[in-house]
Design a protein around this motif. Structure first.
Motif, short mmCIF file in Angstrom:
data_model
loop_
_atom_site.label_atom_id
_atom_site.label_comp_id
_atom_site.label_asym_id
_atom_site.label_seq_id
_atom_site.Cartn_x
_atom_site.Cartn_y
_atom_site.Cartn_z
N MET A 118 0.84 -1.20 0.00
CA MET A 118 0.00 0.00 0.00
C MET A 118 0.88 1.25 0.00
O MET A 118 0.59 2.22 -0.69
CB MET A 118 -0.95 -0.04 1.19
N THR A 119 1.96 1.19 0.76
CA THR A 119 2.92 2.31 0.75
C THR A 119 3.55 2.46 -0.62
O THR A 119 3.66 3.58 -1.14
CB THR A 119 4.01 2.08 1.81
N ARG A 120 3.96 1.35 -1.24
CA ARG A 120 4.56 1.43 -2.58
C ARG A 120 3.59 2.08 -3.56
O ARG A 120 3.97 2.92 -4.37
CB ARG A 120 4.91 0.03 -3.09
N ALA A 121 2.34 1.67 -3.49
CA ALA A 121 1.34 2.22 -4.41
C ALA A 121 1.13 3.71 -4.17
O ALA A 121 1.06 4.50 -5.11
CB ALA A 121 0.02 1.47 -4.25
N LEU A 122 1.04 4.09 -2.91
CA LEU A 122 0.85 5.50 -2.59
C LEU A 122 2.05 6.34 -3.01
O LEU A 122 1.91 7.53 -3.31
CB LEU A 122 0.59 5.65 -1.08
N GLU A 123 3.22 5.73 -3.06
CA GLU A 123 4.43 6.44 -3.47
C GLU A 123 4.64 6.44 -4.98
O GLU A 123 5.59 7.04 -5.46
CB GLU A 123 5.64 5.83 -2.77
N GLY A 124 3.77 5.75 -5.73
CA GLY A 124 3.83 5.87 -7.18
C GLY A 124 4.13 4.62 -7.96
O GLY A 124 4.27 4.68 -9.18
N THR A 125 4.23 3.46 -7.31
CA THR A 125 4.43 2.23 -8.07
C THR A 125 3.11 1.82 -8.70
O THR A 125 2.10 1.70 -8.01
CB THR A 125 4.94 1.10 -7.16
N GLY A 126 3.11 1.62 -10.01
CA GLY A 126 1.89 1.28 -10.72
C GLY A 126 1.06 2.51 -11.03
O GLY A 126 1.46 3.65 -10.76
N THR A 127 -0.08 2.27 -11.63
CA THR A 127 -1.01 3.36 -11.95
C THR A 127 -2.41 2.93 -11.54
O THR A 127 -2.67 1.76 -11.29
CB THR A 127 -1.01 3.69 -13.45
N ILE A 128 -3.30 3.87 -11.49
CA ILE A 128 -4.68 3.56 -11.18
C ILE A 128 -5.58 4.30 -12.15
O ILE A 128 -5.24 5.40 -12.61
CB ILE A 128 -5.04 3.94 -9.73
N GLY A 129 -6.71 3.70 -12.47
CA GLY A 129 -7.67 4.36 -13.35
C GLY A 129 -9.02 3.71 -13.22
O GLY A 129 -9.18 2.69 -12.55
N PRO A 130 -10.01 4.27 -13.88
CA PRO A 130 -11.35 3.68 -13.85
C PRO A 130 -11.32 2.26 -14.38
O PRO A 130 -10.51 1.93 -15.25
CB PRO A 130 -12.17 4.60 -14.76
N ILE A 131 -12.19 1.43 -13.88
CA ILE A 131 -12.29 0.06 -14.36
C ILE A 131 -12.57 0.07 -15.86
O ILE A 131 -13.36 0.87 -16.36
CB ILE A 131 -13.37 -0.70 -13.57
N SER A 132 -11.89 -0.79 -16.60
CA SER A 132 -12.08 -0.86 -18.05
C SER A 132 -13.32 -1.69 -18.39
O SER A 132 -13.86 -2.42 -17.54
CB SER A 132 -10.85 -1.48 -18.72
N CYS A 133 -13.72 -1.62 -19.64
CA CYS A 133 -14.84 -2.42 -20.10
C CYS A 133 -14.59 -3.90 -19.86
O CYS A 133 -15.46 -4.61 -19.32
CB CYS A 133 -15.08 -2.15 -21.58
N LEU A 134 -13.42 -4.40 -20.23
CA LEU A 134 -13.12 -5.81 -20.06
C LEU A 134 -13.14 -6.20 -18.58
O LEU A 134 -13.75 -7.21 -18.19
CB LEU A 134 -11.75 -6.13 -20.67
N GLU A 135 -12.50 -5.40 -17.74
CA GLU A 135 -12.46 -5.70 -16.31
C GLU A 135 -13.86 -5.69 -15.72
O GLU A 135 -14.20 -6.56 -14.90
CB GLU A 135 -11.57 -4.67 -15.60
N TRP A 136 -14.67 -4.72 -16.11
CA TRP A 136 -16.03 -4.62 -15.58
C TRP A 136 -16.87 -5.82 -15.98
O TRP A 136 -17.59 -6.39 -15.17
CB TRP A 136 -16.69 -3.33 -16.02
N ARG A 137 -16.78 -6.25 -17.24
CA ARG A 137 -17.57 -7.40 -17.67
C ARG A 137 -17.17 -8.67 -16.92
O ARG A 137 -18.03 -9.50 -16.59
CB ARG A 137 -17.44 -7.60 -19.18
N LEU A 138 -15.88 -8.84 -16.65
CA LEU A 138 -15.45 -10.01 -15.90
C LEU A 138 -15.90 -9.92 -14.44
O LEU A 138 -16.38 -10.90 -13.86
CB LEU A 138 -13.93 -10.15 -15.98
N PHE A 139 -15.78 -8.73 -13.86
CA PHE A 139 -16.25 -8.51 -12.49
C PHE A 139 -17.76 -8.75 -12.42
O PHE A 139 -18.27 -9.42 -11.51
CB PHE A 139 -15.91 -7.08 -12.07
N GLN A 140 -18.48 -8.21 -13.39
CA GLN A 140 -19.94 -8.34 -13.43
C GLN A 140 -20.36 -9.80 -13.59
O GLN A 140 -21.37 -10.23 -13.01
CB GLN A 140 -20.48 -7.48 -14.58
#
Length: 276
Positions: A118-140
């Motif tokens: 969580m610290t690594r992520a808050l410090e900038g490792t990786g990126t974050i964005g809105p859920i994509s169409c593909l991700e949402w359909r799999l989640f759904q």
């Protein structure tokens, strides 16, 4: 804390981050199509309750990588979360900060270590964005089987690309966790050998409410107030990702909560913490 053999346990820019090897969307508001209805089911030995290991194969179109339009199902899911936590508390960074504080305060050394990513992520490792169409359909797809807020479960998916196709190996069942099946991995390895790219492994980190020690969400006295929903990988997740990188050439990992997704490239796996 969840036992380590459940590999799918329980960052940051605000722009949508399409996979590096995926084409950028060509439509400002592309339609988010449904997953194919006809799928192949991979049998596994001694499946856990409700376990399904499915294969989806469909054309590689740019709309799959675009942010998922807010459909009624996603609006209902968000509204239910807002009612429980409030709008501001759903911001990915706020969720990460909350979870980091909770884990760092644990007296159990293993539990406290979960704060590291969580610290690594808050410090900038990786990126974050809105859920994509593909991700949402799999989640759904998983949510339709087991409503995520009322009965949290975890999905896991290998996302492959090749020959103008997207091929997804989706696993899930009636479990707030998951298992990496060799029967599935063998199929992924064979596809990679034929020229497909193992673009990412996707799984979700559930929101969890009304927890009680000993419940199906692996709740303990120390974690009863944890709400989850973070988009940073666990130590167990990263350990698995490093193995997938070696075995399958995995290029990335995506962790979603159904609203937003943390996306990590293969080189990030070395910046993140894993079980030693």
């Amino acid at each position: 804390m969840r036992p380590r053999f459940y590999v799918l346990a329980a960052v940051l820019t605000t722009a949508c981050h399409a996979p590096a090897s995926a084409p950028p969307p060509t439509d400002a508001n592309p339609a988010c199509g449904p997953l194919p209805e006809r799928v192949e089911v991979i049998p596994v030995e001694k499946p856990y309750p409700g376990e399904l290991n499915e294969v989806f194969d469909f054309p590689d179109e740019s709309s799959w990588w675009a942010p998922a339009p807010m459909d009624p199902a996603q609006a209902k899911y968000r509204a239910a979360l807002v009612a429980r936590l409030g709008e501001a508390a759903l911001a990915p960074r706020v969720l990460l900060e909350r979870a980091r504080k909770d884990h760092a305060a644990m007296t159990d050394a293993n539990g406290a270590r979960e704060a590291e990513n969580m610290t690594r992520a808050l410090e900038g490792t990786g990126t974050i964005g809105p859920i994509s169409c593909l991700e949402w359909r799999l989640f759904q797809h998983q949510d339709a089987r087991y409503p995520m807020l009322e009965h949290p479960t975890e999905l896991g998916a290998y996302v492959l690309r090749g020959e103008g196709r997207i091929r997804v190996y989706l696993s899930g069942g009636d479990l707030a966790g998951g298992k990496l099946r060799h029967e599935v991995k063998d199929r992924v390895r064979a596809d990679v050998g034929r020229g497909f790219v193992a673009l990412a492994h996707l799984h979700n980190h559930n929101f969890m409410f009304d927890r009680k020690p000993g419940d199906r969400m692996w709740t303990t006295e120390a974690t009863v107030h944890f709400v989850g929903g973070t988009v940073a990988p666990s130590l167990t997740d990263v350990h698995a990702y490093r193995g997938m990188r070696e075995e399958l050439g995995l290029r990335g990992a995506w962790v979603t909560n159904g609203l937003d997704t943390g996306r990590f490239e293969a080189e990030d796996f070395d910046r993140l913490s894993a079980w030693e």
